[in-house]
Design a protein around this motif. Structure first.
Motif, PDB file in Angstrom:
ATOM      1  N   PHE A   6       0.828  -1.213   0.000  1.00 56.39           N
ATOM      2  CA  PHE A   6       0.000   0.000   0.000  1.00 56.39           C
ATOM      3  C   PHE A   6       0.863   1.264   0.000  1.00 56.39           C
ATOM      4  CE2 PHE A   6      -3.974  -2.183   2.028  1.00 56.39           C
ATOM      5  CZ  PHE A   6      -4.125  -2.942   0.861  1.00 56.39           C
ATOM      6  N   LEU A  29      -9.924   0.209  -5.651  1.00 53.37           N
ATOM      7  CA  LEU A  29     -10.606  -1.090  -5.647  1.00 53.37           C
ATOM      8  C   LEU A  29      -9.682  -2.188  -5.139  1.00 53.37           C
ATOM      9  CD1 LEU A  29     -12.575  -1.045  -9.031  1.00 53.37           C
ATOM     10  CD2 LEU A  29     -13.391  -0.423  -6.733  1.00 53.37           C
ATOM     11  N   ASP A  30     -10.254  -3.100  -4.352  1.00 59.64           N
ATOM     12  CA  ASP A  30      -9.543  -4.301  -3.924  1.00 59.64           C
ATOM     13  C   ASP A  30      -9.427  -5.243  -5.120  1.00 59.64           C
ATOM     14  OD1 ASP A  30      -8.994  -6.970  -2.722  1.00 59.64           O
ATOM     15  OD2 ASP A  30      -9.350  -5.945  -0.823  1.00 59.64           O
ATOM     16  N   VAL A  31      -8.233  -5.781  -5.352  1.00 58.49           N
ATOM     17  CA  VAL A  31      -8.031  -6.636  -6.525  1.00 58.49           C
ATOM     18  C   VAL A  31      -8.443  -8.096  -6.301  1.00 58.49           C
ATOM     19  CG1 VAL A  31      -6.277  -5.254  -7.698  1.00 58.49           C
ATOM     20  CG2 VAL A  31      -5.568  -6.927  -5.983  1.00 58.49           C
ATOM     21  N   ASN A  32      -8.825  -8.403  -5.069  1.00 60.18           N
ATOM     22  CA  ASN A  32      -9.408  -9.731  -4.798  1.00 60.18           C
ATOM     23  C   ASN A  32     -10.770  -9.508  -4.125  1.00 60.18           C
ATOM     24  OD1 ASN A  32      -7.026 -11.482  -5.466  1.00 60.18           O
ATOM     25  ND2 ASN A  32      -6.128 -10.219  -3.864  1.00 60.18           N
ATOM     26  N   ASN A  86      -9.364  -4.888   9.690  1.00 58.78           N
ATOM     27  CA  ASN A  86      -8.624  -5.933  10.394  1.00 58.78           C
ATOM     28  C   ASN A  86      -7.321  -5.386  10.995  1.00 58.78           C
ATOM     29  OD1 ASN A  86     -10.546  -7.834   9.516  1.00 58.78           O
ATOM     30  ND2 ASN A  86      -9.430  -8.183   7.607  1.00 58.78           N
ATOM     31  N   HIS A  92      -6.796 -11.553  10.858  1.00 58.59           N
ATOM     32  CA  HIS A  92      -6.878 -11.667   9.386  1.00 58.59           C
ATOM     33  C   HIS A  92      -6.289 -10.483   8.631  1.00 58.59           C
ATOM     34  CE1 HIS A  92      -9.335 -15.213   9.983  1.00 58.59           C
ATOM     35  NE2 HIS A  92     -10.088 -14.514  10.808  1.00 58.59           N
ATOM     36  N   ALA A  94      -3.660  -8.902   6.412  1.00 56.47           N
ATOM     37  CA  ALA A  94      -2.636  -9.446   5.515  1.00 56.47           C
ATOM     38  C   ALA A  94      -1.691  -8.356   5.024  1.00 56.47           C
ATOM     39  CB  ALA A  94      -3.299 -10.143   4.321  1.00 56.47           C
ATOM     40  N   VAL A  95      -2.191  -7.126   4.917  1.00 57.26           N
ATOM     41  CA  VAL A  95      -1.341  -6.005   4.511  1.00 57.26           C
ATOM     42  C   VAL A  95      -1.201  -5.082   5.720  1.00 57.26           C
ATOM     43  CG1 VAL A  95      -1.070  -4.055   2.948  1.00 57.26           C
ATOM     44  CG2 VAL A  95      -2.109  -6.171   2.097  1.00 57.26           C
ATOM     45  N   HIS A  99      -6.154  -0.141   6.749  1.00 58.16           N
ATOM     46  CA  HIS A  99      -7.102  -0.003   5.638  1.00 58.16           C
ATOM     47  C   HIS A  99      -8.496  -0.384   6.077  1.00 58.16           C
ATOM     48  CE1 HIS A  99      -5.211  -3.985   5.502  1.00 58.16           C
ATOM     49  NE2 HIS A  99      -6.375  -4.458   5.065  1.00 58.16           N
ATOM     50  N   HIS A 101     -12.072  -1.737   4.597  1.00 59.48           N
ATOM     51  CA  HIS A 101     -12.752  -2.350   3.455  1.00 59.48           C
ATOM     52  C   HIS A 101     -14.191  -1.818   3.412  1.00 59.48           C
ATOM     53  CE1 HIS A 101      -9.988  -5.980   3.031  1.00 59.48           C
ATOM     54  NE2 HIS A 101      -9.703  -5.628   4.265  1.00 59.48           N
TER      55      HIS A 101
HETATM   56  P1  AMP Z   1      -6.600  -7.538   4.994  1.00 64.38           P
HETATM   57  O1  AMP Z   1      -6.800  -9.003   5.140  1.00 64.38           O
HETATM   58  O2  AMP Z   1      -7.637  -6.745   5.756  1.00 64.38           O
HETATM   59  O3  AMP Z   1      -5.184  -7.100   5.322  1.00 64.38           O
HETATM   60  O4  AMP Z   1      -6.874  -7.203   3.474  1.00 64.38           O
HETATM   61  C1  AMP Z   1      -5.892  -6.816   2.548  1.00 64.38           C
HETATM   62  C2  AMP Z   1      -6.600  -6.623   1.240  1.00 64.38           C
HETATM   63  O5  AMP Z   1      -5.713  -5.980   0.346  1.00 64.38           O
HETATM   64  C3  AMP Z   1      -7.059  -7.921   0.566  1.00 64.38           C
HETATM   65  O6  AMP Z   1      -8.466  -7.898   0.399  1.00 64.38           O
HETATM   66  C4  AMP Z   1      -6.316  -7.906  -0.762  1.00 64.38           C
HETATM   67  O7  AMP Z   1      -7.096  -8.401  -1.822  1.00 64.38           O
HETATM   68  C5  AMP Z   1      -6.014  -6.429  -0.948  1.00 64.38           C
HETATM   69  N1  AMP Z   1      -4.873  -6.152  -1.806  1.00 64.38           N
HETATM   70  C6  AMP Z   1      -3.632  -6.664  -1.690  1.00 64.38           C
HETATM   71  N2  AMP Z   1      -2.822  -6.155  -2.645  1.00 64.38           N
HETATM   72  C7  AMP Z   1      -3.574  -5.290  -3.357  1.00 64.38           C
HETATM   73  C8  AMP Z   1      -3.325  -4.445  -4.486  1.00 64.38           C
HETATM   74  N3  AMP Z   1      -2.116  -4.374  -5.068  1.00 64.38           N
HETATM   75  N4  AMP Z   1      -4.345  -3.689  -4.960  1.00 64.38           N
HETATM   76  C9  AMP Z   1      -5.559  -3.740  -4.381  1.00 64.38           C
HETATM   77  N5  AMP Z   1      -5.862  -4.513  -3.332  1.00 64.38           N
HETATM   78  C10 AMP Z   1      -4.885  -5.285  -2.820  1.00 64.38           C
END
Ligand code: AMP
Length: 139
Positions: A6, A29-32, A86, A92, A94-95, A99, A101
């Motif tokens: 990020f 936008l979230d890419v997943n 999160n 949960h 991951a980044v 952030h 959602h």
């Molecule tokens: P979290 O589990 O709350 O940390 O969610 C991290 C979110 O970041 C996940 O839903 C990923 O799909 C999203 N994400 C990770 N890399 C990227 C990216 N390059 N662009 C957009 N979304 C991303």
């Protein structure tokens, strides 16, 4: 804190599908996505978890979160949504950059699924814990 994907998006080193930007906040936008329109709103301040965020960065997020939510609903036609935030790998995350959602929920069930398992509540223990949290806040 360590550099995250990020931070790279904020610096423009990695592309994103941007929906909003000001001096303190970026949304893209979230890419997943869990559903169409799944959007991430992030402070430019590099805090890992929301409890580490400054008052100014928090205020900047709070100022635009409703407006971005309205735009997501308006653009997608969704009428319901969840905001998920999160903190920590156990929760949960991951980044490791704060952030929020914004996740539209649709009639077909797509969106955030929630496992909500309430536990019993002990009023005596609750009174003690509420007092402890309030005292910590007052420090
Ligand atoms: P979290 O589990 O709350 O940390 O969610 C991290 C979110 O970041 C996940 O839903 C990923 O799909 C999203 N994400 C990770 N890399 C990227 C990216 N390059 N662009 C957009 N979304 C991303």
């Amino acid at each position: 804190m360590s550099d995250t994907i990020f931070s790279k998006i904020i610096r423009g080193e990695i592309p994103c599908h941007k929906v909003y930007e000001d001096a303190h906040v970026l949304a893209f936008l979230d890419v997943n996505p869990l559903s169409p329109g799944h959007t991430l709103v992030i402070p430019k301040e590099p805090a890992v978890t929301v409890d580490a965020l400054s008052d100014d960065a928090s205020a900047a997020i709070g100022r635009v979160l409703p407006r971005i939510s309205r735009a997501v609903l308006g653009a997608t036609g969704a009428s319901a949504f969840n905001i998920l935030q999160n903190n920590g790998a156990l929760a949960h995350q991951a980044v490791f950059h704060v952030h929020f959602h914004i996740i539209p929920k649709y009639d077909d069930g797509t969106g955030l699924g929630i496992g909500w398992k309430p536990q019993s509540f002990d009023h005596a223990a609750g009174k003690e814990l509420a007092g402890k949290i309030a005292a910590t806040l007052a420090k």
